[in-house]
Write a protein that holds these residues in place. Structure first.
Motif, PDB file in Angstrom:
ATOM      1  N   ARG A 130       4.919 -10.454   6.915  1.00  0.00           N
ATOM      2  CA  ARG A 130       5.490  -9.405   7.774  1.00  0.00           C
ATOM      3  C   ARG A 130       5.882  -8.189   6.935  1.00  0.00           C
ATOM      4  N   LEU A 131       6.520  -8.430   5.787  1.00  0.00           N
ATOM      5  CA  LEU A 131       6.885  -7.337   4.892  1.00  0.00           C
ATOM      6  C   LEU A 131       5.630  -6.583   4.442  1.00  0.00           C
ATOM      7  N   ALA A 132       4.595  -7.311   4.059  1.00  0.00           N
ATOM      8  CA  ALA A 132       3.338  -6.674   3.625  1.00  0.00           C
ATOM      9  C   ALA A 132       2.732  -5.844   4.749  1.00  0.00           C
ATOM     10  N   ALA A 133       2.757  -6.366   5.965  1.00  0.00           N
ATOM     11  CA  ALA A 133       2.190  -5.635   7.102  1.00  0.00           C
ATOM     12  C   ALA A 133       2.975  -4.345   7.373  1.00  0.00           C
ATOM     13  N   LEU A 134       4.284  -4.423   7.354  1.00  0.00           N
ATOM     14  CA  LEU A 134       5.104  -3.246   7.620  1.00  0.00           C
ATOM     15  C   LEU A 134       4.964  -2.195   6.510  1.00  0.00           C
ATOM     16  N   LEU A 135       5.018  -2.631   5.253  1.00  0.00           N
ATOM     17  CA  LEU A 135       4.857  -1.681   4.149  1.00  0.00           C
ATOM     18  C   LEU A 135       3.455  -1.073   4.144  1.00  0.00           C
ATOM     19  N   SER A 136       2.452  -1.877   4.506  1.00  0.00           N
ATOM     20  CA  SER A 136       1.081  -1.355   4.598  1.00  0.00           C
ATOM     21  C   SER A 136       1.001  -0.217   5.596  1.00  0.00           C
ATOM     22  N   ARG A 137       1.649  -0.388   6.732  1.00  0.00           N
ATOM     23  CA  ARG A 137       1.650   0.689   7.739  1.00  0.00           C
ATOM     24  C   ARG A 137       2.299   1.946   7.197  1.00  0.00           C
ATOM     25  N   VAL A 138       3.427   1.816   6.518  1.00  0.00           N
ATOM     26  CA  VAL A 138       4.116   2.980   5.965  1.00  0.00           C
ATOM     27  C   VAL A 138       3.217   3.675   4.948  1.00  0.00           C
ATOM     28  N   VAL A 139       2.623   2.903   4.050  1.00  0.00           N
ATOM     29  CA  VAL A 139       1.767   3.457   2.998  1.00  0.00           C
ATOM     30  C   VAL A 139       0.532   4.128   3.599  1.00  0.00           C
ATOM     31  N   LEU A 140      -0.135   3.438   4.511  1.00  0.00           N
ATOM     32  CA  LEU A 140      -1.359   3.993   5.106  1.00  0.00           C
ATOM     33  C   LEU A 140      -1.065   5.184   6.011  1.00  0.00           C
ATOM     34  N   ASP A 141       0.006   5.111   6.793  1.00  0.00           N
ATOM     35  CA  ASP A 141       0.372   6.235   7.658  1.00  0.00           C
ATOM     36  C   ASP A 141       0.669   7.498   6.852  1.00  0.00           C
ATOM     37  N   ASN A 142       1.174   7.307   5.631  1.00  0.00           N
ATOM     38  CA  ASN A 142       1.528   8.441   4.777  1.00  0.00           C
ATOM     39  C   ASN A 142       0.444   8.778   3.758  1.00  0.00           C
ATOM     40  N   LYS A 143      -0.701   8.133   3.908  1.00  0.00           N
ATOM     41  CA  LYS A 143      -1.876   8.414   3.074  1.00  0.00           C
ATOM     42  C   LYS A 143      -1.547   8.415   1.581  1.00  0.00           C
ATOM     43  N   VAL A 144      -0.841   7.370   1.145  1.00  0.00           N
ATOM     44  CA  VAL A 144      -0.498   7.228  -0.267  1.00  0.00           C
ATOM     45  C   VAL A 144      -1.783   6.910  -1.030  1.00  0.00           C
ATOM     46  N   PRO A 145      -2.052   7.631  -2.117  1.00  0.00           N
ATOM     47  CA  PRO A 145      -3.277   7.365  -2.881  1.00  0.00           C
ATOM     48  C   PRO A 145      -3.302   5.929  -3.398  1.00  0.00           C
ATOM     49  N   GLU A 146      -4.488   5.419  -3.582  1.00  0.00           N
ATOM     50  CA  GLU A 146      -4.641   4.050  -4.062  1.00  0.00           C
ATOM     51  C   GLU A 146      -4.456   4.032  -5.577  1.00  0.00           C
ATOM     52  N   VAL A 147      -3.213   3.875  -5.993  1.00  0.00           N
ATOM     53  CA  VAL A 147      -2.907   3.833  -7.418  1.00  0.00           C
ATOM     54  C   VAL A 147      -2.783   2.405  -7.920  1.00  0.00           C
ATOM     55  N   PHE A 148      -2.783   1.477  -7.039  1.00  0.00           N
ATOM     56  CA  PHE A 148      -2.688   0.072  -7.417  1.00  0.00           C
ATOM     57  C   PHE A 148      -3.403  -0.701  -6.321  1.00  0.00           C
ATOM     58  N   SER A 149      -4.491  -1.360  -6.676  1.00  0.00           N
ATOM     59  CA  SER A 149      -5.321  -2.061  -5.695  1.00  0.00           C
ATOM     60  C   SER A 149      -4.789  -3.457  -5.418  1.00  0.00           C
ATOM     61  N   GLU A 150      -5.339  -4.049  -4.401  1.00  0.00           N
ATOM     62  CA  GLU A 150      -5.016  -5.435  -4.055  1.00  0.00           C
ATOM     63  C   GLU A 150      -5.482  -6.345  -5.183  1.00  0.00           C
ATOM     64  N   PRO A 151      -4.605  -7.220  -5.727  1.00  0.00           N
ATOM     65  CA  PRO A 151      -5.053  -8.121  -6.778  1.00  0.00           C
ATOM     66  C   PRO A 151      -6.042  -9.144  -6.230  1.00  0.00           C
ATOM     67  N   ASP A 152      -6.915  -9.607  -7.112  1.00  0.00           N
ATOM     68  CA  ASP A 152      -7.840 -10.660  -6.725  1.00  0.00           C
ATOM     69  C   ASP A 152      -7.042 -11.925  -6.455  1.00  0.00           C
ATOM     70  N   PRO A 153      -7.458 -12.698  -5.430  1.00  0.00           N
ATOM     71  CA  PRO A 153      -6.725 -13.923  -5.157  1.00  0.00           C
ATOM     72  C   PRO A 153      -6.843 -14.893  -6.339  1.00  0.00           C
ATOM     73  N   ALA A 154      -5.789 -15.667  -6.558  1.00  0.00           N
ATOM     74  CA  ALA A 154      -5.804 -16.649  -7.657  1.00  0.00           C
ATOM     75  C   ALA A 154      -6.860 -17.709  -7.366  1.00  0.00           C
TER      76      ALA A 154
END
Length: 155
Positions: A130-154
């Motif tokens: 839920r935290l990831a989903a909410l923060l994702s919306r904030v980041v994407l809505d504000n068009k934050v540049p991709e300075v840190f990508s999604e890590p590869d799954p372990a």
């Protein structure tokens, strides 16, 4: 008079500001562990997927041309990045990771991901999602540049 107990819930503004401080502190700690500055760590992470032009880097990192030039100069001196001609525009240069820079970037990225992933350790898997989903919306809505990508799954 005794001090009141700390609030268990923060408002959105202090929560976001304090979380930014928390992430910046993790970034600074990771950077120190790898003997680089936090800005150099950001530069390395941004360049991990592919080389970028100076204009693109300036926009992504939010740096003025002179600040970016100084950052790139210092990182070139460390042997972590190099300038190379832009094949699409001979007047421009692109910045890419050196072999040593790519190795350091991967290690820095992995360690920083590990440290950040540990921050919400007290949350349940559902709360983390839920935290990831909410923060994702904030980041994407504000068009934050991709300075840190999604890590590869372990594995």
């Amino acid at each position: 008079m005794p001090k009141p107990p700390p609030a268990t819930t923060l408002g959105i503004v202090p929560a976001l500001v304090r979380s930014a401080f928390l992430i910046n502190a993790v970034y600074a700690d990771s950077s120190r562990a790898f003997h680089i500055t936090p800005q150099q760590g950001q530069l390395l992470c941004v360049l991990m997927p592919h080389p970028q032009g100076m204009t693109e880097l300036g926009e992504t990192l939010g740096l003025a041309k002179s600040s970016l030039t100084g950052l790139v100069d210092r990182t070139v001196q460390r042997g972590l990045v190099r300038r190379e001609p832009d094949p699409r525009d001979r007047r421009a240069v692109r910045v890419s990771l050196t072999e040593h820079g790519a190795e350091l970037a991967a290690e820095f990225y992995e360690e920083t991901c590990r440290r950040i992933d540990a921050l919400p350790a007290g949350l349940t898997p559902t709360e983390r999602d839920r935290l990831a989903a909410l923060l994702s919306r904030v980041v994407l809505d504000n068009k934050v540049p991709e300075v840190f990508s999604e890590p590869d799954p372990a594995p």
